[in-house]
Design an enzyme around this catalytic site. Structure first.
Site, PDB file in Angstrom:
ATOM      1  N   SER A 145       9.165  -1.978  -5.848  1.00  0.00           N
ATOM      2  CA  SER A 145       9.382  -0.972  -4.794  1.00  0.00           C
ATOM      3  C   SER A 145       8.541   0.030  -3.971  1.00  0.00           C
ATOM      4  O   SER A 145       8.504   0.573  -3.347  1.00  0.00           O
ATOM      5  CB  SER A 145      10.747   0.010  -5.569  1.00  0.00           C
ATOM      6  N   GLY A 146       7.179  -0.322  -4.179  1.00  0.00           N
ATOM      7  CA  GLY A 146       6.611   0.389  -3.921  1.00  0.00           C
ATOM      8  C   GLY A 146       6.220  -0.466  -2.531  1.00  0.00           C
ATOM      9  O   GLY A 146       6.614  -0.802  -2.540  1.00  0.00           O
ATOM     10  N   TYR A 147       4.692   0.167  -1.862  1.00  0.00           N
ATOM     11  CA  TYR A 147       4.069  -0.352  -0.803  1.00  0.00           C
ATOM     12  C   TYR A 147       3.377  -1.501  -0.585  1.00  0.00           C
ATOM     13  O   TYR A 147       3.514  -2.322   0.000  1.00  0.00           O
ATOM     14  CB  TYR A 147       3.276   0.904   0.278  1.00  0.00           C
ATOM     15  N   THR A 148       3.581  -1.633  -1.925  1.00  0.00           N
ATOM     16  CA  THR A 148       2.330  -2.961  -2.461  1.00  0.00           C
ATOM     17  C   THR A 148       3.478  -4.088  -2.127  1.00  0.00           C
ATOM     18  O   THR A 148       3.432  -4.953  -1.941  1.00  0.00           O
ATOM     19  CB  THR A 148       1.450  -2.632  -3.734  1.00  0.00           C
ATOM     20  N   ASN A 167      -5.281  -1.222   4.335  1.00  0.00           N
ATOM     21  CA  ASN A 167      -5.389  -0.402   3.253  1.00  0.00           C
ATOM     22  C   ASN A 167      -4.085  -1.663   2.051  1.00  0.00           C
ATOM     23  O   ASN A 167      -4.597  -1.647   1.078  1.00  0.00           O
ATOM     24  CB  ASN A 167      -4.889   0.599   2.415  1.00  0.00           C
ATOM     25  N   CYS A 226      -8.212  -0.870  -2.107  1.00  0.00           N
ATOM     26  CA  CYS A 226      -8.858  -0.873  -0.586  1.00  0.00           C
ATOM     27  C   CYS A 226     -10.584  -0.123  -0.942  1.00  0.00           C
ATOM     28  O   CYS A 226     -11.115  -1.031  -0.070  1.00  0.00           O
ATOM     29  CB  CYS A 226      -7.489  -0.242  -0.158  1.00  0.00           C
TER      30      CYS A 226
END
Lengths: 349, 349, 349, 349
Positions: B10-13, B316, B150
């Site tokens: 559910s995160g950005y990654t 990133n 990153c």
């Protein structure tokens, strides 16, 4: 009231001077020149100033300026101020020059960086480098103030305590500066085109930025030996604000409190320097200075590897340009240093 | 088709992995877990993915995952992956871990930075540090890939040629990194609140950033001696993109062309590294990499003071997270390195 | 492979076409022209494309293009395409014109908005208005596609279900559009200068935006009566994305579900239209479409005063320019509509 | 010096009040409360104010406030002010309430929008709606000022001349407002998370925004008949500034000059309203108001279809919150309306 002329008033620095002087209690703006917009209302170019000035831009005429002004702020490009300063001084005006034309003391250094012989080397000596934190005494009564710009100011203020107190042995520094778009001035270019500039993290003039010369001059004076400085600016998305980060290796273990004390001692009594340490915002950030003349100074100390970083945050149009010029002007006239510069920074912005 | 599970999706990654794997020709995503959003549609949390996935998030159950997946991408916080990796390997799954849990080889170093004894020091040895530009050979067939993030990636790629070829004598470096807001992840915080983050130029973790440990590990291997690295990140306004600037003093006069050749030689054949030099855009800028897996590498050489800056620009979430993980995964499986990663960067963005 | 030429390839639309066609499986780009940059590498102007194209820009020569291309995408300014299209058609090329030159059917309307008599009124009839959601059938085999731009596309897609189904009695609409800076193209101007554009909320061409003419044409066809449309664009800070909000008063109480059904029915089977409703993100937002060809359509219904707002969000360079052109081209050739357009939107960006 | 307390001083409105009052010549801030930060320095939460206030936040105690203050600014959430106002008035304090609790005259309307019976309907009658451009007379000596917020202020100021002079027959309006992120306050949320908010063009509360009630109340008074208003806010990327665009259809052809005259007549003598027309910047833009209390009003008139748009641009924390409160306070005390509010807007910012 001191009658004040702004020569080259259509750019961002000119606009910022107009913003500040509109409410400066000792100043009356009597003339604002612009070659491009002569005859047009000031608020046409500076829409924020609608209602503050009713006058129009005029052409600059050195013959008439003596009758209209006591002091002249020059917001002209580098290399252009040169041509006017001697005459303006001759007719008795005080000159606050925001260009780089009179900032360097050594004509050889000037020639190296600007590619021409300086035509008035004697004036280089006479000019006072308008960084009040270093030259407040000389500014009193100064007739020619060479007011420094953003990258040099941020770099010098970050490094001054370090070179003064000898935090490091090696007197070579790289100032990694993050700069906002207004620093580039009001003229559009490929690089300033919004779709290109927004979200950029773009180094520029990274092979040698000439304002390093001013930093070397001022810091060498403080260190009492030759200091080498390299400035590497990075264009980022903000409109206002600049941040210098200077990383260095210390020779011995240093204690945070000692560093803090030295910085505080160096800047004691300086109205526009705030030392930032601890709390929710432990380091300087130009975001919390917007619209004001402050320089926020801080540091980070990584003992593991003996790495010290000095940070300096300013508003590039204020402490990096117009605000600093007004501050120096205030001192030169014996006014309170912060006359016309009292409003707190804007937040959030 | 390789059945693929994303744990912590559910995160950005996680979202970026889903974006990439949606069009990866060799991959079928069979499971996406999220403790917080189990039972809810993926597109509720990742609105960009509406129409690409019909499945819901599920709870993570280590018992069932063996039937559903061949490979597991772990998008969990540092310290959480630790608990699952041994079991996942045991039941025969390939693991691509995007946390820092298995990146360091030396358990002492792990303890220094993360404050706990690493429970599986043997797995530290077995894990392959998933920076394909340095470890492509070891990645072939790798069962446990510790995919770097990153700041470490940007720093290592900027410095790798310099330490390999010995551009400088002193093996101590500060990586001044400018980072975008998505690097901080999907959870709101005081510092990520838009009015506070926008227009910030804010140093953080400036007293010692722990991903420096990875940079020291990898660069020491390359240099064949101990390298010290300090990372100083600065939060700026962009949403995507990171830029590492590493300034150093060279011992001798260096020629631009020689530097360029050394860098080009170092990165020869690396599909995702582009060497930037000259032209309208003489230095790397993450702006021109957005959405892609590239790392753009460049440099600036100020001969006057023998100062060299190495620049490295990445997205990133791509080369700094999900893209790199997919790249390593591709290599581990013998696919083309750029499978699912072929679209050019977005511009302007 | 269809040999493809891009005429006027140095702008943002040209760059976006190049980005898409670099990975389009049926297309080979054989020629990219630019008057200004002829002889220079494509990646000099489009730094994101470094590594994707090795060719240089060339000058446009209508004599040679017949040997080199099967289809020509015209990324030329309005009023310039006019001069080339007849000849290009004559030598047998398919033309996808991204300018406004062939979008209007009625030469009188063209004259009203563009100030000149259209020299090829017959071609106006022959051209297919390249909005595939309305003209998919006519696009099959089309020789001349007049591909619509951002403000018209967003406005038409927002309003199409409303005028088709008669949500309101009065067929007069104002489309309040919020537009990003890349919509203005790659040429710098006073208004696009970063310090001026960033943080602006600036109406422009608010006295009458000429792309309203296309909206009136297309919506009148759908409504089967005269529809009046006014477009009021507002320049805001984003680089990509446009949002049209069209507010209207309904004649009767309307139920949300009924509205949703009508919209869904209207757009049934349209691959690039997503109906947004409910959830965490209940309305369209161009942010979640970045880099993709989607149009996200939604609505808000304030029953208290019988006010209905139709929203339409697109990426101005994709569904508002290059993506839409490729979509129409795909249909004209019988390819899958989404060939080369499959990657999900980028998020966050 | 008027002793001034700020209740709820840790948010953005509280911070902005502190910024303004720090230099207000008639005001001394004697108390700033915050439940969350009681005991902590003001500059910890408002880093911009470092050096301007040495006091700490305190807890709010209604018993002690009478000894410490003559006037109280309430920066509390809607529904909380309610509980304190009667008592504060009772002990003789002047109250400037920045919440919505006392803005509506009609208790029925209050109940409709806020879901509860108003406990002090008599105070609703006594409170003066603090929009000085409409209620300057009533503000003189006012004991309870209900200071309006951003969306209502922008909408009312845009529409006031139109409803007063009857530019249109139909008294139904939709105010399409573009709002900056600081309008949402200082508390982080999913929607305010930088990666989500930056580059968003996101409608919210689009089914019925409750501050429309204030606009209906005030505009109905002006029109002398029932006016219906719907407000549709769109969250965009800026940090400060709001823009209301209200589109309407005029019944007859209207001349630009006539419209301008009517607006100018309506706002004659209003210090903080500037009428924007023509020039390089023909329409209002909040960008040119940043940090000031101005409302810039303008219009666009598309005669072709008889469409008129009224624009109103304000700084949401100034004319939309703290600045307006100070302006009303000044009037209530018989000070110059612009005391403490004289500095020109910041530009560029």
């Amino acid at each position: 009231m001191i009658r004040t002329a702004i020569i080259g008033g259509s750019g961002y620095t000119g606009g910022e001077l107009l913003r500040l002087l509109a409410v400066h209690p000792q100043v009356e703006v009597t003339m604002v020149t612009s070659r491009e917009y002569a005859g047009k209302p000031i608020s046409l170019i500076h829409p924020n100033l609608k209602g503050f000035y009713t006058m129009n831009f005029t052409n600059f005429s050195i013959d008439k300026i003596g009758e209209k002004a006591d002091v002249v702020f020059l917001g002209l490009p580098h290399g252009v101020s040169l041509n006017y300063v001697p005459k303006l001084l001759e007719i008795g005006l005080q000159v606050v020059d925001l260009s780089a034309d009179f900032r360097l003391k050594n004509p050889e250094v000037y020639k190296y960086w600007y590619g021409i012989e300086h035509p008035y080397p004697d004036l280089l000596q006479k000019a006072v480098y308008g960084l009040p934190e270093l030259h407040a005494e000389e500014l009193k009564g100064a007739k020619l103030i060479a007011s420094p710009g953003c990258n040099a100011t941020a770099t010098i203020l970050a490094l001054a305590p370090a070179v003064k107190w000898g935090f490091v042995g090696q007197m070579k520094f790289v100032s990694d500066v993050k700069v906002s778009s207004s620093e580039g001035g009001a003229k559009p270019s490929e690089g300033s085109h919004h779709p290109e500039r927004q979200n950029a993290i773009r180094p520029y003039e990274a092979d040698g930025h000439r304002h390093a010369a001013e930093a070397e001059q001022e810091l060498s004076l403080l260190a009492n030996k030759q200091v080498e400085v390299s400035i590497v600016p990075h264009a980022i998305s903000s409109v206002r604000g600049a941040m210098a980060s200077v990383h260095m290796w210390t020779e011995t273990d240093m204690d945070d409190m000692d560093i803090w004390k030295k910085i505080a001692e160096f800047y004691r009594g300086k109205k526009f320097v705030r030392i930032i340490r601890g709390g929710i915002h432990p380091y300087p950030d130009p975001k919390y200075i917007i619209g004001s003349n402050f320089a926020d100074i801080g540091f980070a100390n990584e003992k593991r590897v003996r790495r010290l970083t000095m940070f300096s945050a300013i508003d590039n149009l204020m402490k990096g340009a117009a605000g600093q010029a007004v501050q120096s002007f205030n001192i030169s006239r014996g006014f309170n240093e912060d006359e016309g510069l009292k409003l707190p920074p804007l937040r959030p912005a």
